[in-house]
Design an enzyme around this catalytic site. Structure first.
Site, short mmCIF file in Angstrom:
data_model
loop_
_atom_site.label_atom_id
_atom_site.label_comp_id
_atom_site.label_asym_id
_atom_site.label_seq_id
_atom_site.Cartn_x
_atom_site.Cartn_y
_atom_site.Cartn_z
N ASP B 171 55.63 36.38 16.69
CA ASP B 171 55.25 35.17 17.45
C ASP B 171 56.36 34.94 18.39
O ASP B 171 57.56 34.78 17.82
CB ASP B 171 54.90 34.07 16.59
CG ASP B 171 53.59 34.02 15.82
OD1 ASP B 171 52.81 32.88 15.50
OD2 ASP B 171 53.11 35.18 15.41
N HIS B 173 55.72 32.22 20.99
CA HIS B 173 55.64 30.63 21.31
C HIS B 173 56.26 30.08 22.41
O HIS B 173 57.00 29.19 22.35
CB HIS B 173 55.62 29.95 20.16
CG HIS B 173 54.52 29.90 19.21
ND1 HIS B 173 53.26 29.75 19.69
CD2 HIS B 173 54.30 30.31 17.72
CE1 HIS B 173 52.23 29.98 18.46
NE2 HIS B 173 53.13 30.52 17.50
N ASP B 200 50.65 35.49 19.82
CA ASP B 200 50.96 34.29 19.99
C ASP B 200 52.31 34.13 20.87
O ASP B 200 53.51 33.80 20.47
CB ASP B 200 51.36 33.51 18.41
CG ASP B 200 50.26 32.89 18.12
OD1 ASP B 200 50.47 32.30 16.95
OD2 ASP B 200 49.20 33.27 18.49
N ASP B 203 51.93 28.93 24.16
CA ASP B 203 52.04 27.46 23.43
C ASP B 203 53.15 26.73 22.73
O ASP B 203 53.96 27.70 22.11
CB ASP B 203 51.02 27.29 22.42
CG ASP B 203 49.57 27.17 23.12
OD1 ASP B 203 48.60 27.77 22.50
OD2 ASP B 203 49.68 26.59 24.17
N ARG B 204 53.51 25.74 22.80
CA ARG B 204 54.65 25.22 22.25
C ARG B 204 55.91 25.01 22.97
O ARG B 204 56.55 24.12 23.24
CB ARG B 204 54.75 25.55 20.77
CG ARG B 204 53.62 25.05 19.76
CD ARG B 204 54.35 24.86 18.52
NE ARG B 204 53.27 24.34 17.41
CZ ARG B 204 52.42 25.00 16.84
NH1 ARG B 204 52.43 26.14 16.69
NH2 ARG B 204 51.55 24.30 15.90
N ASN B 232 46.10 34.15 17.83
CA ASN B 232 45.09 33.08 18.06
C ASN B 232 45.28 31.95 19.17
O ASN B 232 44.51 31.37 19.48
CB ASN B 232 44.78 32.24 16.57
CG ASN B 232 46.20 31.75 16.06
OD1 ASN B 232 47.15 32.44 15.77
ND2 ASN B 232 46.22 30.43 15.60
N HIS B 233 46.68 32.02 19.49
CA HIS B 233 47.02 31.08 20.67
C HIS B 233 46.62 31.64 21.73
O HIS B 233 46.82 31.05 22.96
CB HIS B 233 48.30 30.61 20.63
CG HIS B 233 48.83 29.53 19.48
ND1 HIS B 233 49.00 28.21 20.02
CD2 HIS B 233 48.69 29.60 18.21
CE1 HIS B 233 49.12 27.63 18.78
NE2 HIS B 233 49.05 28.29 17.86
N HIS B 284 47.64 40.03 14.32
CA HIS B 284 48.31 38.84 14.22
C HIS B 284 47.97 38.17 13.15
O HIS B 284 49.17 37.79 12.41
CB HIS B 284 47.83 38.15 15.66
CG HIS B 284 48.58 36.66 15.58
ND1 HIS B 284 49.81 36.70 15.99
CD2 HIS B 284 47.98 35.43 15.11
CE1 HIS B 284 49.99 35.38 15.66
NE2 HIS B 284 49.18 34.54 15.47
N ARG B 422 43.49 26.20 8.70
CA ARG B 422 43.49 26.75 10.08
C ARG B 422 42.18 26.48 10.67
O ARG B 422 42.11 26.39 11.99
CB ARG B 422 43.58 28.27 10.17
CG ARG B 422 45.00 28.55 9.58
CD ARG B 422 46.05 29.24 10.59
NE ARG B 422 47.03 29.82 10.10
CZ ARG B 422 48.24 29.86 10.52
NH1 ARG B 422 48.53 29.20 11.75
NH2 ARG B 422 49.08 30.58 10.01
N HIS B 449 51.94 35.03 12.62
CA HIS B 449 51.08 33.99 12.52
C HIS B 449 51.64 32.83 11.53
O HIS B 449 51.14 31.72 11.80
CB HIS B 449 49.96 34.20 11.94
CG HIS B 449 48.62 33.41 11.95
ND1 HIS B 449 48.30 32.71 13.06
CD2 HIS B 449 47.77 33.15 11.13
CE1 HIS B 449 47.17 32.08 12.78
NE2 HIS B 449 46.68 32.32 11.46
N GLU B 637 32.87 9.20 32.25
CA GLU B 637 33.15 10.21 31.28
C GLU B 637 33.96 9.75 30.14
O GLU B 637 33.80 9.82 29.21
CB GLU B 637 33.94 11.46 32.00
CG GLU B 637 32.94 12.11 32.87
CD GLU B 637 33.80 13.16 33.97
OE1 GLU B 637 34.89 12.66 34.21
OE2 GLU B 637 33.38 13.90 34.19
N ASP B 666 42.72 2.18 33.81
CA ASP B 666 42.86 2.69 35.39
C ASP B 666 44.02 1.94 36.05
O ASP B 666 43.84 1.21 36.80
CB ASP B 666 41.67 2.26 36.17
CG ASP B 666 41.62 2.65 37.33
OD1 ASP B 666 42.58 3.52 38.00
OD2 ASP B 666 40.70 2.44 38.06
N ASN B 668 45.87 2.80 38.52
CA ASN B 668 45.67 2.87 39.87
C ASN B 668 44.72 2.19 40.58
O ASN B 668 44.49 1.95 41.93
CB ASN B 668 45.65 4.39 40.45
CG ASN B 668 46.87 5.11 39.86
OD1 ASN B 668 48.08 4.61 39.62
ND2 ASN B 668 46.78 6.45 39.60
N ASP B 670 41.48 2.87 40.96
CA ASP B 670 40.68 3.79 41.86
C ASP B 670 39.67 4.28 41.18
O ASP B 670 38.74 5.23 41.59
CB ASP B 670 41.73 4.67 42.56
CG ASP B 670 42.04 5.70 41.53
OD1 ASP B 670 42.65 6.83 41.74
OD2 ASP B 670 41.66 5.58 40.16
#
Lengths: 160, 691
Positions: B171, B173, B200, B203-204, B232-233, B284, B422, B449, B637, B666, B668, B670
């Site tokens: 990894d 990362h 991997d 990420d991070r 998995n990342h 991995h 996991r 991993h 939403e 919100d 702003n 808008d």
């Protein structure tokens, strides 16, 4: 009488022993790697020499498996406790030890001198241990090791 | 004279011995603190993974409550919508870089294609000097990579050779410093220096994209000597949560979403495993009891999406995995269909069981420490009835095997059980290792991993080797990284390192102290998040409402709420300063853990707390909804998402409260909500003066 107190103490001590042991029981099967025995001792406040550790280990190891089971660890440790085999080293004693090495009584040691002693005498340090000690102990400016100042700074304030 | 000398010599020896003993004791105690800190980080990482599982279970919940007629239908189908209707040719056009001009003011590296070794080295140098590659070149590299990956098999076979060693990295990362350190120590990839990168990459860390571009660059130049395995990342839903998506959008404001889309495709096309000399398997995550490389070799790897249920290995699940979104769409579009036909029913079945899994996940949290002596209740991996039949369809489900390959972890005990930490893959034991390796005539499994303190670790009688190449993963000084060099004898040799110059100059004590402070801070955040639950747990030990409880009650209450399996009694002195006569003043303590007032004007503090508790999942959901990656979502939403989530979490929220909340967020005014601003409001600032 003392009896109730002794029992309380024992439970506390037992918990401490169990706690220290479990911290290294990575497989969760009540065994620890023999290599960790030193660390376990130190975490409990004992100061064995390497030779002491060797003796202890050979007495409790599980048939050369490389692991020690709790069932053998506990009675051996109890003996250690009762016999006070590896008493702690006080600050004063440590200071005296440094002073022995500082023959000219300058109040400091040169890194080379300390290295000489630590890597050649007693139970010698590895290069890694030596480097770490020098990094921690050596004064930035004049590269001396003022052992008197160093001792209190490097004592761990927090007890495990 | 000589007697004196002798005397002083022996006292010198004794003195030296004393100092050595003392010093070793000191270092050992530091080591214990470091391990405790390590446990804290791992527990918190685990808590984060549990969060991710909750997210997936929320999706399950949505499906369960989804009816074509419900008012949230648009939102739900929005979340699950499938927008991959185009064919590859259309995608090629969309991803085309040719219309993007590189302005004269651009000071970064210029690339020419086809890629050459010089070109990639130039890229490495540029990234070393913190330059950014222009979007045109990014898309160009990615486009070429995509085209190459599509023709690569699922499993690459390599041969070792007496004259060159294969280097295997784990990894990374997004930690560019580590990759640069590896190249510095080991040399750049080439025909003479083959490399395998075991997943991997992203990420991070802050430089996930740079790492990818470098790895892809070398892949393009040396396609036979550089091998990338998917981790998995390498998955866009995971990226939404763990920072890669944010990194790309932040660095490429105009072309970011196009880059992300192309990366999504590239990830799905990354190969799954590498085999050296038919003897060493590199993947991995790991394996499971059903791993069959022949099956994995044949799967359509780019079509498989990881889902959140792993207990089913039936035809249904395979169908489900490949067809999930299409069926949601069909449910949305055929709302007029009166009967809930077979697909709906089977979906419902899956989700009923899935809901059951949801509760059992909560139970399973307690078992995270994997105590010896597995209970039956731990949760057996559900197998189809025909499991004893080796040709049973369950075993042959390739998509599940693929997920196992990327997500599984080894465990010390025999057996094979679902990996609930996991939320994917399984935990497999030494017996499974023997069986699977034996069946394939392999001698070693190399996987990554999991972070390891020394960068690598053997287990299962040295038949499984974990290699992890991101040093200081949790914090400066937390762990070393490592890589493997392997020659024709197939014996792994390790090189360890720790990036960051400052780290090397720190003493042991300083680096432990630093890491510890960071771990404690992370722990305080976790405590804050569970404030109300903690107060009620403490209250149970304090029937007379004195506000005071004993340290051991404090410890049990805290563990019962957080479920991290940490030694709270040992940690208490570092977490709680408000003690009176050895007792814990928990009300005072709760006040110590505070955040600054968020910008939100919400009178309802319990709402605020619930939101905070779920903020990382909320953020992930918002980013999924925000399909054009504008960083904004609409009122409606937001309102619907929050309503659905709170109903899933079984908290009562009235429409008014949500509407007010939406309005106050919100900033702003808008009509739309800026996700980043919203999340910023929840950033925990440590007010306590500790550490």
């Amino acid at each position: 009488f003392c009896l109730p107190e002794a029992i309380v103490l024992n439970t506390k001590v037992l918990k401490k022993l169990k706690g220290a042991f479990q911290a290294f029981d990575t497989k969760s099967d009540n065994t620890v790697d023999i290599k960790e025995i030193g660390t376990i001792f130190y975490s409990l406040g004992f100061f064995p020499t390497q030779a002491d550790l060797q003796t202890f280990t050979s007495e409790v190891e599980d048939e050369r498996s490389g692991y020690i089971h709790w069932d053998r660890f506990l009675p051996a440790m109890t003996k250690v406790l009762l016999e006070d085999k590896f008493p702690p080293i006080s600050d004063e004693l440590l200071l005296q030890a440094f002073e022995v090495l500082d023959k000219e009584k300058r109040g400091y040691l040169e890194p080379e001198e300390l290295t000489d002693y630590m890597t050649k005498e007693g139970e010698p340090f590895t290069q890694e241990e030596m480097d770490e000690m020098l990094t921690a102990f050596t004064d930035e400016e004049n590269k001396h090791i003022y052992y008197k100042d160093v001792i209190p700074h490097l004592t761990l304030e927090r007890k495990m | 004279m000589s007697a004196l000398l002798f005397l002083s010599k022996s006292s010198a020896i004794r003195a030296a011995l004393l100092i050595q003993r003392w010093y070793r004791q000191y270092v050992a105690r530091l080591e214990i603190r470091r391990r405790c800190t390590w446990n804290i980080f791992q527990s918190i990482e685990y808590a984060g993974q549990q969060d991710q599982i909750k997210l997936y279970s929320f999706f399950g919940f949505l499906m369960d409550h989804f009816t074509p007629a419900s008012s949230e239908r648009n939102l739900i189908s929005h979340i699950f919508r499938e927008n991959e209707i185009c064919r590859d040719a259309e995608w090629e056009r969309y991803f085309c870089y040719k219309s993007i001009d590189v302005p004269d003011s651009y000071t970064g590296p210029h690339l020419t294609f086809p890629m050459t070794f010089c070109g990639v080295s130039k890229l490495v140098e540029a990234f070393k000097h913190k330059q950014q590659l222009h979007a045109r070149y990014v898309l160009q590299i990615l486009g070429e990579t995509w085209r190459l990956l599509r023709i690569l098999p699922n499993i690459s076979h390599l041969s070792s050779c007496h004259t060159k060693e294969i280097t295997i990295c784990g990894d990374l990362h997004g930690q560019l410093e580590d990759l640069l350190l590896i190249f510095y120590k080991n040399g750049l990839p080439s025909t003479e220096k083959p490399y395998v990168f075991n997943g991997d990459f992203v990420d991070r860390g802050k430089n996930s994209l740079e790492i990818l571009l470098i790895l892809f660059g070398f892949l393009l130049v040396y396609p036979n000597d550089v091998h990338l395995n998917r981790g998995n990342h390498e998955d866009h839903i995971v990226n939404l949560r763990y920072g890669f998506t944010k990194e790309v959008l932040g660095k490429y404001r105009v072309h970011g979403k196009k880059i992300l889309k192309l990366l999504q495709k590239i990830f799905s096309w990354l190969p799954l495993a590498t085999v050296i000399d038919h003897k060493v398997l590199i993947a991995h995550g790991g394996i499971s009891d059903t791993t069959d490389l022949n099956v994995i070799a044949r799967v359509d790897r780019h079509k498989v999406r990881k889902t959140f249920h792993f207990q089913f290995k039936t035809e249904m699940s395979a169908y489900f995995i490949l067809d999930f979104r299409r069926r949601v769409r069909s449910l949305t579009h055929h709302s007029s269909t009166p009967s809930q036909g077979p697909p709906r029913r089977s979906l419902h079945n899956l989700y009923t069981s899935h809901q059951h899994m949801n509760w059992s996940v909560d139970d399973e949290l307690k078992k995270r420490r994997r105590l010896a002596g597995f209970d039956q209740s731990y949760g057996e991996r559900k197998k189809p009835d025909s499991d004893s039949d080796p040709d049973s369809k369950g075993r042959l489900i390739p998509s599940v095997q693929m997920v196992d390959l990327l997500w599984s972890d080894p465990m010390p005990q025999n057996g094979c059980i679902p990996n609930e930490v996991r939320g994917g893959g399984c935990y497999w034991g030494p017996d499974v290792t023997e069986e699977v390796l034996g069946r394939h005539n392999l001698q070693l499994l190399i996987r990554s991993h999991e972070c390891k303190q020394d960068g690598y670790e053997f287990c299962h009688n040295r038949r499984v080797l974990t290699i992890f190449s991101a040093s200081n993963y949790y914090e400066v000084g937390s762990n070393r990284g490592a890589y493997i060099r392997m020659g024709a004898d197939l014996v792994p040799h390790f090189v360890q390192y720790q990036a960051s110059k400052t780290c090397r100059e720190l003493t042991l004590r300083q680096s432990v102290g630093w890491t510890e402070r960071s771990a404690l801070q992370a722990l305080r955040r976790q405590l804050f998040v569970h404030k109300s639950d903690l107060i009620s747990a403490f209250g149970e030990f304090d029937p007379n409402n004195t506000g005071i409880i004993s340290p051991s009650h404090w410890a049990s209450a805290t563990e019962s709420v957080l479920k991290l399996g940490l030694p709270w009694r040992v940690l208490r002195p570092q977490l709680v300063s408000s003690t009176k006569n050895g007792m814990v003043d928990y009300q005072e303590w709760m006040k110590e853990l505070s955040i600054t007032e968020p910008k939100l004007e919400i009178s309802d503090t319990s709402l605020l707390e619930t939101m905070y508790k779920n903020h990382s999942n909320l953020e992930t959901i918002f980013r999924i909804i925000d399909t054009d990656h504008s960083g904004l979502i609409s009122y409606e939403e937001f309102r619907q998402t929050w309503k659905l989530l709170s109903s899933h979490l079984k908290t009562e929220i009235s429409d008014d409260v949500i509407a007010n909340l939406a309005q106050s967020i919100d900033f702003n005014k808008d009509g739309s909500i800026d996700i980043n601003e919203f999340m910023e409001a929840f950033r925990l600032v440590d007010l306590s003066a500790h550490s």
